[in-house]
Design an enzyme around this catalytic site. Structure first.
Site, PDB file in Angstrom:
ATOM      1  N   ARG A   1       8.803  -6.638  -2.457  1.00 60.58           N
ATOM      2  CA  ARG A   1       8.848  -5.241  -2.904  1.00 60.58           C
ATOM      3  C   ARG A   1       9.768  -4.479  -1.958  1.00 60.58           C
ATOM      4  O   ARG A   1       9.526  -4.457  -0.749  1.00 60.58           O
ATOM      5  CB  ARG A   1       7.440  -4.640  -2.907  1.00 60.58           C
ATOM      6  CG  ARG A   1       7.399  -3.249  -3.503  1.00 60.58           C
ATOM      7  CD  ARG A   1       6.005  -2.690  -3.554  1.00 60.58           C
ATOM      8  NE  ARG A   1       5.476  -2.399  -2.225  1.00 60.58           N
ATOM      9  CZ  ARG A   1       4.388  -1.679  -1.997  1.00 60.58           C
ATOM     10  NH1 ARG A   1       3.699  -1.189  -3.016  1.00 60.58           N
ATOM     11  NH2 ARG A   1       3.962  -1.467  -0.774  1.00 60.58           N
TER      12      ARG A   1
ATOM     13  N   ASP B   1      -3.201   9.090 -10.054  1.00 55.72           N
ATOM     14  CA  ASP B   1      -2.967   8.654  -8.678  1.00 55.72           C
ATOM     15  C   ASP B   1      -1.460   8.787  -8.422  1.00 55.72           C
ATOM     16  O   ASP B   1      -0.654   8.109  -9.077  1.00 55.72           O
ATOM     17  CB  ASP B   1      -3.430   7.193  -8.521  1.00 55.72           C
ATOM     18  CG  ASP B   1      -3.222   6.665  -7.097  1.00 55.72           C
ATOM     19  OD1 ASP B   1      -2.317   7.154  -6.393  1.00 55.72           O
ATOM     20  OD2 ASP B   1      -3.956   5.736  -6.696  1.00 55.72           O
TER      21      ASP B   1
ATOM     22  N   PHE C   1      -4.043   0.190  -8.687  1.00 56.13           N
ATOM     23  CA  PHE C   1      -4.224  -0.211  -7.291  1.00 56.13           C
ATOM     24  C   PHE C   1      -5.697  -0.592  -7.042  1.00 56.13           C
ATOM     25  O   PHE C   1      -6.603   0.055  -7.569  1.00 56.13           O
ATOM     26  CB  PHE C   1      -3.796   0.946  -6.380  1.00 56.13           C
ATOM     27  CG  PHE C   1      -3.705   0.551  -4.942  1.00 56.13           C
ATOM     28  CD1 PHE C   1      -2.606  -0.152  -4.465  1.00 56.13           C
ATOM     29  CD2 PHE C   1      -4.727   0.847  -4.050  1.00 56.13           C
ATOM     30  CE1 PHE C   1      -2.528  -0.552  -3.140  1.00 56.13           C
ATOM     31  CE2 PHE C   1      -4.654   0.457  -2.726  1.00 56.13           C
ATOM     32  CZ  PHE C   1      -3.553  -0.245  -2.269  1.00 56.13           C
TER      33      PHE C   1
ATOM     34  N   TYR D   1       1.265   9.137   3.582  1.00 51.51           N
ATOM     35  CA  TYR D   1       1.927   8.283   4.587  1.00 51.51           C
ATOM     36  C   TYR D   1       3.074   7.474   4.013  1.00 51.51           C
ATOM     37  O   TYR D   1       3.731   6.743   4.731  1.00 51.51           O
ATOM     38  CB  TYR D   1       0.922   7.361   5.287  1.00 51.51           C
ATOM     39  CG  TYR D   1      -0.064   6.657   4.376  1.00 51.51           C
ATOM     40  CD1 TYR D   1       0.340   5.593   3.590  1.00 51.51           C
ATOM     41  CD2 TYR D   1      -1.388   7.066   4.308  1.00 51.51           C
ATOM     42  CE1 TYR D   1      -0.552   4.942   2.758  1.00 51.51           C
ATOM     43  CE2 TYR D   1      -2.294   6.434   3.472  1.00 51.51           C
ATOM     44  CZ  TYR D   1      -1.864   5.376   2.690  1.00 51.51           C
ATOM     45  OH  TYR D   1      -2.752   4.742   1.858  1.00 51.51           O
ATOM     46  N   LYS D   2       3.322   7.593   2.699  1.00 48.40           N
ATOM     47  CA  LYS D   2       4.448   6.850   2.097  1.00 48.40           C
ATOM     48  C   LYS D   2       5.676   7.768   2.123  1.00 48.40           C
ATOM     49  O   LYS D   2       6.236   8.012   3.187  1.00 48.40           O
ATOM     50  CB  LYS D   2       4.089   6.406   0.686  1.00 48.40           C
ATOM     51  CG  LYS D   2       2.867   5.484   0.608  1.00 48.40           C
ATOM     52  CD  LYS D   2       2.610   5.072  -0.823  1.00 48.40           C
ATOM     53  CE  LYS D   2       1.278   4.386  -1.016  1.00 48.40           C
ATOM     54  NZ  LYS D   2       1.197   3.065  -0.399  1.00 48.40           N
TER      55      LYS D   2
END
Ligand code: PLP
Length: 429
Positions: free
Chosen positions: A383, A209, A132, A234-235
């Site tokens: 996605r 990560d 990322f 938050y995912k």
């Protein structure tokens, strides 16, 4: 011949899967203002649990409004308490090794910098070019600060990083390897146990990560002997936009590491307001400043909900939802020019799938218009993340059906060249 009853291509198949879903009752525990909306972006921003809305208003009204500063007596322990809850249910971490604090980016900096300093004489940080962006940027900054080098493994963006490529990139100069456990684009799942072992064999530290793993795949940090980890909430943890992240530092490493943001919340006898920094022993030294109490309360609710569902059941459903999406894509979307750009083996992917198509940008806009929310990842990928706790099999069927209808309509109306070949919209401009 059209699809037979109960063929996976038939919507009734998806309805039967929903009816038999052991996690079905969680569907109504989330805010659903528009029941017709199909939300397949829980891997970017998870949905709002109803319990979280309640809890936040309680914290604001009672804790803050009524209790005012007296509430700090209860609040001070929250980063550790919620970290332990998360560690126990979703990260395979025994108590005292996880904190909920700061952002993923800031935690990554704290741990990467501490790790580099803990390996004097070694100055190479290894990551991969599919990691990322924030990870690559932070690691480059840490390498520059310490006069080190950032070594990039080249990774196939559909398949994700392999243990073999990590093995070929580490040597006696490597201080730290930092990788995503689940790749943000393809959803490819890295082999945490094997890679961690290889990194340790080279004498380096390993930083994972877990942004796309926490709450979607079982993670066994203690069991894999992982050194360090960070991730967001938050995912899949559904803690809300900008909710605080988490960090993990293995028990025996904590007192060997010096974290670079020497804030007063990591200080021994904090309220003595002493003249110099003297960090507490243990995980507390990885705190920086005043914790976000409202955000941590939301993390607590999100984690509790997933703990109630059980990570085993969540993983099982996640593999089936993404497998179903791939099956429908093969039948309907590949003939329309899509390519499955994620691992086909369920054991090798997290809970989202990428479908590549040259018109992905336009298709994504049309999908949002049609009430199907996924997202777009460069260069050309839709996605789609059916989060196991909030998504149904019928959502996957409806999304795939909408994609095929929109793409089919696009295709039918697309202008053709003199030999009948398709002309894509961006080629016309
Ligand atoms: C894999 C990964 N790492 C790091 C981040 C960045 O986290 P933050 O912006 O919360 O610091 C994200 C954000 O989506 C991510 O997906």
């Amino acid at each position: 011949m059209g699809p037979v009853a109960n063929s996976p291509l038939d919507r009734s198949f998806a309805q039967e899967c929903d009816a038999a879903d052991p996690l079905a009752s969680f569907y109504d525990r989330f805010a659903r203002d528009d029941p017709s909306l199909i939300y397949l972006d829980g891997n970017s921003l998870g949905m709002l649990p109803l319990a979280t809305a309640e809890r936040i208003s309680e914290v604001v009204r009672d804790g803050w409004g009524r209790g005012l500063i007296r509430s700090w007596g209860d609040w001070m322990a929250l980063p550790r308490q919620v970290g332990d809850l998360l560690g126990q249910h979703l990260l395979g971490a025994a108590p005292g090794q996880v904190l909920v604090c700061d952002s993923t980016t800031v935690n990554l900096y704290k741990l990467a910098r501490a790790a580099l300093d803990a390996r004097p004489g070694r100055c190479i940080i290894v990551t991969d070019d599919d990691n990322f962006p924030t990870d690559r940027y932070v690691l480059a900054g840490v390498a520059r600060e310490r006069g080190g080098e950032l070594r990039m493994i080249h990774t196939d963006i559909d398949r994700g990083v392999s243990a073999e490529s990590v093995g070929g990139a580490v040597d006696e100069g490597t201080a730290l390897v930092c990788l995503s456990h689940v790749a943000y684009r393809s959803g490819a799942l890295a082999d945490m146990a094997q890679i961690t072992r290889m990194v340790h064999d080279s004498g380096a530290l390993m930083l994972w990560d877990l942004c796309h793993s926490a709450g979607s795949v079982p993670v066994d940090l203690d069991g894999c002997g992982a050194d360090l980890a960070v991730g967001c909430t938050y995912k899949y943890l559904n803690a809300g936009p900008g909710a605080p992240a988490f960090l993990y530092v293995r028990d025996d490493l904590q007192d060997q590491l010096h974290q670079p943001v020497q804030g007063w919340f990591g200080q021994r006898d904090q309220f003595a307001m002493g003249p110099s920094y003297d960090p507490v022993p243990g995980i507390g030294r990885f705190m920086t400043g005043t914790p976000d109490i409202i955000g941590i309360s939301a993390v607590s609710e999100g984690v509790s909900l997933l703990a109630e569902a059980g990570i085993g059941a969540l993983r099982d459903k996640g593999m089936r939802l993404t497998g179903y999406l791939i099956e429908l894509a093969d039948a309907w979307l590949v003939p329309l020019g899509f390519r499955v750009a994620s691992p086909r083996d369920a054991a090798r992917r997290g809970s989202h799938v990428c479908l590549s198509h040259p018109q992905a940008v336009q298709l994504n806009e049309a999908l949002i218009e049609a009430g199907v929310i996924g997202d777009l990842r460069a260069p050309d990928r839709l996605r789609l993340g059916p989060a196991p706790i909030t998504s149904r099999f019928t959502d996957v069927w409806d999304a795939a059906d909408t994609i095929r209808r929109i793409t089919g309509a696009e295709k039918a109306t697309r202008p053709r060249g003199s030999h009948g070949e398709e002309i894509f919209a961006d080629e016309q401009s």
